[in-house]
Design an enzyme around this catalytic site. Structure first.
Site, PDB file in Angstrom:
ATOM      1  N   HIS A  84      -5.030  33.876 -54.491  1.00  0.00           N
ATOM      2  CA  HIS A  84      -6.316  35.107 -55.804  1.00  0.00           C
ATOM      3  C   HIS A  84      -5.786  36.339 -55.311  1.00  0.00           C
ATOM      4  CE1 HIS A  84      -7.832  32.044 -58.439  1.00  0.00           C
ATOM      5  NE2 HIS A  84      -6.672  32.208 -59.199  1.00  0.00           N
ATOM      6  N   TYR A  94     -12.947  36.379 -63.291  1.00  0.00           N
ATOM      7  CA  TYR A  94     -12.807  34.845 -63.672  1.00  0.00           C
ATOM      8  C   TYR A  94     -14.184  34.881 -65.318  1.00  0.00           C
ATOM      9  CZ  TYR A  94     -11.813  32.800 -59.347  1.00  0.00           C
ATOM     10  OH  TYR A  94     -11.401  32.778 -58.643  1.00  0.00           O
ATOM     11  N   GLU A 136     -13.398  34.143 -51.590  1.00  0.00           N
ATOM     12  CA  GLU A 136     -12.614  35.795 -52.124  1.00  0.00           C
ATOM     13  C   GLU A 136     -12.824  36.371 -52.209  1.00  0.00           C
ATOM     14  OE1 GLU A 136     -10.883  34.510 -55.962  1.00  0.00           O
ATOM     15  OE2 GLU A 136     -10.539  32.712 -55.390  1.00  0.00           O
ATOM     16  N   TYR A 207       6.773  37.030 -50.725  1.00  0.00           N
ATOM     17  CA  TYR A 207       7.375  37.155 -49.730  1.00  0.00           C
ATOM     18  C   TYR A 207       6.672  36.667 -48.345  1.00  0.00           C
ATOM     19  CZ  TYR A 207      10.767  38.013 -53.510  1.00  0.00           C
ATOM     20  OH  TYR A 207      11.125  37.485 -54.618  1.00  0.00           O
ATOM     21  N   SER A 208       7.214  35.549 -47.708  1.00  0.00           N
ATOM     22  CA  SER A 208       6.652  35.601 -46.464  1.00  0.00           C
ATOM     23  C   SER A 208       6.740  36.118 -46.078  1.00  0.00           C
ATOM     24  CB  SER A 208       7.437  33.655 -46.038  1.00  0.00           C
ATOM     25  OG  SER A 208       6.769  33.035 -46.782  1.00  0.00           O
ATOM     26  N   GLY A 276      13.716  29.124 -47.386  1.00  0.00           N
ATOM     27  CA  GLY A 276      12.204  28.786 -46.070  1.00  0.00           C
ATOM     28  C   GLY A 276      12.112  28.804 -44.944  1.00  0.00           C
ATOM     29  N   PHE A 395       7.303  27.236 -52.105  1.00  0.00           N
ATOM     30  CA  PHE A 395       7.701  28.568 -52.493  1.00  0.00           C
ATOM     31  C   PHE A 395       7.327  28.984 -53.460  1.00  0.00           C
ATOM     32  CE2 PHE A 395      10.215  30.473 -49.154  1.00  0.00           C
ATOM     33  CZ  PHE A 395       9.818  31.208 -48.238  1.00  0.00           C
TER      34      PHE A 395
HETATM   35  C1  FAD Z   1       3.933  31.603 -50.469  1.00  0.00           C
HETATM   36  C2  FAD Z   1       5.553  32.162 -50.610  1.00  0.00           C
HETATM   37  C3  FAD Z   1       5.930  32.515 -50.141  1.00  0.00           C
HETATM   38  C4  FAD Z   1       7.299  32.795 -50.732  1.00  0.00           C
HETATM   39  N1  FAD Z   1       8.242  33.587 -49.883  1.00  0.00           N
HETATM   40  C5  FAD Z   1       9.551  34.114 -49.675  1.00  0.00           C
HETATM   41  C6  FAD Z   1      10.794  34.439 -48.760  1.00  0.00           C
HETATM   42  O1  FAD Z   1      10.079  34.626 -48.293  1.00  0.00           O
HETATM   43  N2  FAD Z   1      12.080  34.781 -49.259  1.00  0.00           N
HETATM   44  C7  FAD Z   1      12.380  34.460 -50.569  1.00  0.00           C
HETATM   45  O2  FAD Z   1      13.132  34.600 -51.098  1.00  0.00           O
HETATM   46  N3  FAD Z   1      11.038  33.668 -51.650  1.00  0.00           N
HETATM   47  C8  FAD Z   1       9.935  33.360 -51.504  1.00  0.00           C
HETATM   48  N4  FAD Z   1       9.001  33.334 -52.352  1.00  0.00           N
HETATM   49  C9  FAD Z   1       9.341  32.919 -54.025  1.00  0.00           C
HETATM   50  C10 FAD Z   1       9.541  34.338 -54.220  1.00  0.00           C
HETATM   51  O3  FAD Z   1       7.456  34.123 -54.210  1.00  0.00           O
HETATM   52  C11 FAD Z   1      10.060  34.515 -55.755  1.00  0.00           C
HETATM   53  O4  FAD Z   1       9.643  33.285 -56.280  1.00  0.00           O
HETATM   54  C12 FAD Z   1      11.181  34.195 -55.759  1.00  0.00           C
HETATM   55  O5  FAD Z   1      12.048  35.396 -55.275  1.00  0.00           O
HETATM   56  C13 FAD Z   1      12.182  34.286 -57.252  1.00  0.00           C
HETATM   57  O6  FAD Z   1      11.356  35.065 -58.186  1.00  0.00           O
HETATM   58  P1  FAD Z   1      12.354  36.170 -59.615  1.00  0.00           P
HETATM   59  O7  FAD Z   1      11.153  36.548 -59.935  1.00  0.00           O
HETATM   60  O8  FAD Z   1      13.389  36.617 -58.674  1.00  0.00           O
HETATM   61  O9  FAD Z   1      12.409  34.967 -60.136  1.00  0.00           O
HETATM   62  P2  FAD Z   1      12.584  34.664 -61.832  1.00  0.00           P
HETATM   63  O10 FAD Z   1      11.879  34.989 -62.690  1.00  0.00           O
HETATM   64  O11 FAD Z   1      10.589  34.571 -61.203  1.00  0.00           O
HETATM   65  O12 FAD Z   1      12.963  33.483 -61.479  1.00  0.00           O
HETATM   66  C14 FAD Z   1      12.521  31.972 -60.710  1.00  0.00           C
HETATM   67  C15 FAD Z   1      13.318  31.036 -61.310  1.00  0.00           C
HETATM   68  O13 FAD Z   1      13.198  30.765 -62.576  1.00  0.00           O
HETATM   69  C16 FAD Z   1      14.651  30.946 -62.884  1.00  0.00           C
HETATM   70  N5  FAD Z   1      14.331  30.961 -64.848  1.00  0.00           N
HETATM   71  C17 FAD Z   1      13.871  32.228 -65.224  1.00  0.00           C
HETATM   72  N6  FAD Z   1      13.752  32.140 -66.410  1.00  0.00           N
HETATM   73  C18 FAD Z   1      13.904  31.040 -66.843  1.00  0.00           C
HETATM   74  C19 FAD Z   1      13.770  29.954 -67.642  1.00  0.00           C
HETATM   75  N7  FAD Z   1      14.263  30.613 -68.732  1.00  0.00           N
HETATM   76  N8  FAD Z   1      14.531  28.310 -68.041  1.00  0.00           N
HETATM   77  C20 FAD Z   1      14.484  28.012 -66.689  1.00  0.00           C
HETATM   78  N9  FAD Z   1      14.611  28.652 -65.977  1.00  0.00           N
HETATM   79  C21 FAD Z   1      14.598  29.720 -65.714  1.00  0.00           C
HETATM   80  C22 FAD Z   1      15.494  31.772 -62.577  1.00  0.00           C
HETATM   81  O14 FAD Z   1      16.658  31.269 -62.276  1.00  0.00           O
HETATM   82  C23 FAD Z   1      14.534  31.551 -60.988  1.00  0.00           C
HETATM   83  O15 FAD Z   1      15.066  30.926 -60.331  1.00  0.00           O
HETATM   84  C24 FAD Z   1       8.141  32.567 -51.656  1.00  0.00           C
HETATM   85  C25 FAD Z   1       7.216  32.025 -52.614  1.00  0.00           C
HETATM   86  C26 FAD Z   1       5.781  31.593 -51.782  1.00  0.00           C
HETATM   87  C27 FAD Z   1       5.185  30.902 -53.738  1.00  0.00           C
HETATM   88  C1  HEM Z   2     -12.307  28.539 -62.074  1.00  0.00           C
HETATM   89  C2  HEM Z   2     -11.265  28.713 -62.350  1.00  0.00           C
HETATM   90  C3  HEM Z   2      -9.999  28.915 -61.556  1.00  0.00           C
HETATM   91  C4  HEM Z   2      -8.900  27.572 -61.210  1.00  0.00           C
HETATM   92  C5  HEM Z   2      -9.660  26.725 -61.174  1.00  0.00           C
HETATM   93  C6  HEM Z   2      -7.949  28.578 -60.580  1.00  0.00           C
HETATM   94  C7  HEM Z   2      -6.284  27.641 -60.489  1.00  0.00           C
HETATM   95  C8  HEM Z   2      -5.536  28.617 -59.642  1.00  0.00           C
HETATM   96  C9  HEM Z   2      -4.496  27.546 -58.697  1.00  0.00           C
HETATM   97  C10 HEM Z   2      -4.357  26.000 -58.630  1.00  0.00           C
HETATM   98  C11 HEM Z   2      -3.250  28.646 -58.469  1.00  0.00           C
HETATM   99  C12 HEM Z   2      -1.738  28.209 -57.689  1.00  0.00           C
HETATM  100  C13 HEM Z   2      -1.488  28.031 -56.304  1.00  0.00           C
HETATM  101  C14 HEM Z   2      -0.705  27.648 -55.207  1.00  0.00           C
HETATM  102  O1  HEM Z   2      -0.708  26.784 -55.685  1.00  0.00           O
HETATM  103  O2  HEM Z   2      -0.999  29.204 -54.884  1.00  0.00           O
HETATM  104  C15 HEM Z   2      -3.712  29.835 -59.409  1.00  0.00           C
HETATM  105  C16 HEM Z   2      -2.744  30.503 -58.396  1.00  0.00           C
HETATM  106  C17 HEM Z   2      -3.354  31.916 -60.117  1.00  0.00           C
HETATM  107  N1  HEM Z   2      -4.660  32.178 -60.381  1.00  0.00           N
HETATM  108 FE1  HEM Z   2      -6.060  30.762 -60.317  1.00  0.00          FE
HETATM  109  N2  HEM Z   2      -7.602  30.043 -61.080  1.00  0.00           N
HETATM  110  C18 HEM Z   2      -8.754  30.687 -61.282  1.00  0.00           C
HETATM  111  C19 HEM Z   2      -8.788  31.531 -61.551  1.00  0.00           C
HETATM  112  C20 HEM Z   2      -7.498  32.288 -62.162  1.00  0.00           C
HETATM  113  C21 HEM Z   2      -8.538  33.950 -62.783  1.00  0.00           C
HETATM  114  C22 HEM Z   2     -10.033  34.619 -62.832  1.00  0.00           C
HETATM  115  C23 HEM Z   2      -7.439  34.684 -61.823  1.00  0.00           C
HETATM  116  C24 HEM Z   2      -7.066  35.866 -62.488  1.00  0.00           C
HETATM  117  C25 HEM Z   2      -6.645  36.495 -64.314  1.00  0.00           C
HETATM  118  C26 HEM Z   2      -6.138  34.349 -61.929  1.00  0.00           C
HETATM  119  C27 HEM Z   2      -4.833  34.300 -62.096  1.00  0.00           C
HETATM  120  C28 HEM Z   2      -4.060  33.415 -61.314  1.00  0.00           C
HETATM  121  C29 HEM Z   2      -3.134  33.992 -60.654  1.00  0.00           C
HETATM  122  C30 HEM Z   2      -1.795  35.337 -61.266  1.00  0.00           C
HETATM  123  C31 HEM Z   2      -1.807  33.568 -60.425  1.00  0.00           C
HETATM  124  C32 HEM Z   2      -0.747  32.953 -59.116  1.00  0.00           C
HETATM  125  C33 HEM Z   2       0.076  32.322 -60.736  1.00  0.00           C
HETATM  126  C34 HEM Z   2       1.716  32.337 -60.077  1.00  0.00           C
HETATM  127  O3  HEM Z   2       2.385  32.395 -59.120  1.00  0.00           O
HETATM  128  O4  HEM Z   2       2.002  31.822 -61.644  1.00  0.00           O
HETATM  129  N3  HEM Z   2      -6.952  32.570 -61.603  1.00  0.00           N
HETATM  130  N4  HEM Z   2      -4.798  29.517 -59.436  1.00  0.00           N
END
Ligand code: FAD
Ligand code: HEM
Length: 403
Positions: A84, A94, A136, A207-208, A276, A395
């Protein structure tokens, strides 16, 4: 909250378990209809693949189950809090989420949502929201108190783009204000956001960090997500194809609880699949940069990817291996022309190399696709490794509940 209200909330657990994703899908639809500005905040890719709906449903369910003693949820609250804060989520948001969540409970449960039940859930949500936004705030304070630290978004210039393999490119990111950058713990990530004209939306992705902390720049290494049966990844492809050296991107401060334990004498085993390896690379770079070599525990680096062509950082790995740290490497290619010591054909298998894996008192760091993590986690636990010595990062929204 009264005992009756706690009972009412707990009584909804079976319904939530059965319909949790339906409820949260309804909730997101409702929220984006009434508060479309939040589309800039959420990962709209994860909305399509349902990962975020499931993660939220699981979190709400865990809270309802532990309503008597939510303190057991603190590790989860911490890891969600890191995500968050890296997305600049603020306390006032929230209230918006709460409004739509309670309305969705009413709409999905219909007549079963009695006024008492709705009242109980309203109080429960407020408590959870206070717990989460309070935690947070602590994380934001920690971020801003660091030298070079900040909260929210900060513009960074892409100074250098380096191709690490046929599908992974590194971006060297320097603050455009010319200031220093906050230190981080190897393993942490930043969020990066870009404006996507085709959606008319800002979109954030995590992105890590793939380098060791250095005070001047961050490095991320991004895999191109090319779709064959589904659309290309939105942000990764834009970074590869359109973001050039000199361009500006917005970053949030480093966050994340998947971090390297800093006791150098403890043996460490790094196990990664594909991209990864990026947080593990930061950990290895951190180790390579210390002067603590004398008492350093053994380090095993295990990595699997499709082929040599997509294998990023292989030269750097060799360089680190030759620098005098006690490093053993095992690389697995799905397609390998030959097998030799340390180079294996096929998917990562720990059993054949277990003398380099099952090290006394070692800590394990896993990152890769969820089934990859689950498979190796299970192997380690079955071979007597304590779950608290196994650390992993997904990821995407958390889907594994292993320890
Ligand atoms: C903590 C963390 C660390 C990360 N570190 C890295 C890193 O170091 N390097 C890295 O490359 N990534 C990393 N990622 C992943 C990164 O955040 C993105 O998720 C990744 O780059 C894909 O994003 P995108 O916008 O390109 O794809 P998105 O547009 O978000 O799409 C995600 C996937 O879904 C597919 N998709 C899109 N639309 C649809 C649909 N309609 N139906 C089915 N499938 C669909 C896409 O082809 C793609 O494979 C990390 C994620 C997290 C949470
Ligand atoms: C009690 C309330 C909430 C709960 C229980 C909750 C829970 C979660 C959980 C479980 C995740 C996934 C975390 C992970 O696996 O990395 C997440 C991600 C996230 N949350 Fe919340 N959340 C809450 C409130 C909010 C609020 C208030 C916002 C802002 C509008 C928010 C925005 C997001 C966003 C943007 C992500 C990342 C989504 C993604 O990457 O797809 N959340 N939250």
């Amino acid at each position: 909250m009264t005992t009756e209200q706690k009972q009412l909330v707990k009584a909804t657990v079976p319904v939530l378990r059965e319909h949790g994703v339906v409820l949260t899908s309804h909730f997101y639809k409702r929220m984006f209809l009434h508060n479309p500005e939040l589309k800039h905040v959420f990962n709209m890719g994860n909305q399509k693949n349902q990962k975020q709906q499931t993660a939220l449903a699981m979190a709400v369910l865990a809270y309802a189950e532990h309503i008597e003693d939510p303190s057991v949820l603190l590790p989860v609250v911490d890891s969600i809090g890191h995500k968050h804060t890296s997305l600049d989520i603020r306390p006032e948001q929230y209230a918006i989420v709460g409004r739509h969540l309670i309305a969705s409970i009413q709409e999905v449960l219909g007549e079963a949502a009695t006024p008492e039940l709705v009242e109980a859930w309203t109080i429960a949500y407020r408590q959870l929201a206070a717990l989460m936004s309070g935690h947070e705030q602590i994380l934001y304070d920690q971020q801003t108190q660091k030298i070079g630290g900040w909260a929210g978004w900060r513009p960074f210039i892409v100074r250098k783009k380096v191709e690490e393999s046929s599908e992974i490119t590194s971006f060297y990111l320097y603050p455009s204000d010319g200031g220093t950058v906050a230190d981080f713990m190897p393993g942490q990530y930043i969020s990066l956001r870009l404006f996507l004209p085709e959606l008319n939306l800002w979109q954030p992705r995590q992105y890590s960090l793939s380098c060791a902390p250095n005070g001047r720049y961050y490095r991320i290494s991004v895999k191109r997500e090319a779709g064959t049966t589904h659309p290309d990844g939105m942000i990764s492809n834009r970074l590869h194809d359109f973001v050039q050296e000199g361009d500006v991107v917005d970053l949030s401060a480093p966050a994340g609880s998947f971090v390297l334990q800093q006791d150098w004498s403890v043996p460490k085993v790094f196990i990664s699949g594909g991209v990864g390896q990026t947080p593990l690379m930061a950990m290895l770079e951190g180790i390579a940069g210390t002067n603590e070599r004398e008492a350093m525990g053994r380090i095993t680096w295990i990595h699997g990817c499709r082929s040599e062509a997509v294998h990023a950082f292989k030269d750097r790995l060799q360089e680190i291996g030759g620098s005098g740290i006690p490093l053993v490497t095992h690389i697995f290619y799905d397609e390998a022309a030959e097998e030799r010591e340390g180079l294996h054909k096929g998917w990562v298998e720990l059993n054949p190399i277990k003398s380099d894996v099952l090290l006394k008192e070692a800590h394990y760091y896993l990152c890769g696709p969820a089934p990859f993590i689950a498979k190796h986690y299970t192997f380690l636990v079955e071979h007597g490794v304590a779950s608290q010595c196994i650390h992993f990062e997904e990821f995407g929204p958390a889907s594994l509940h292993l320890n």
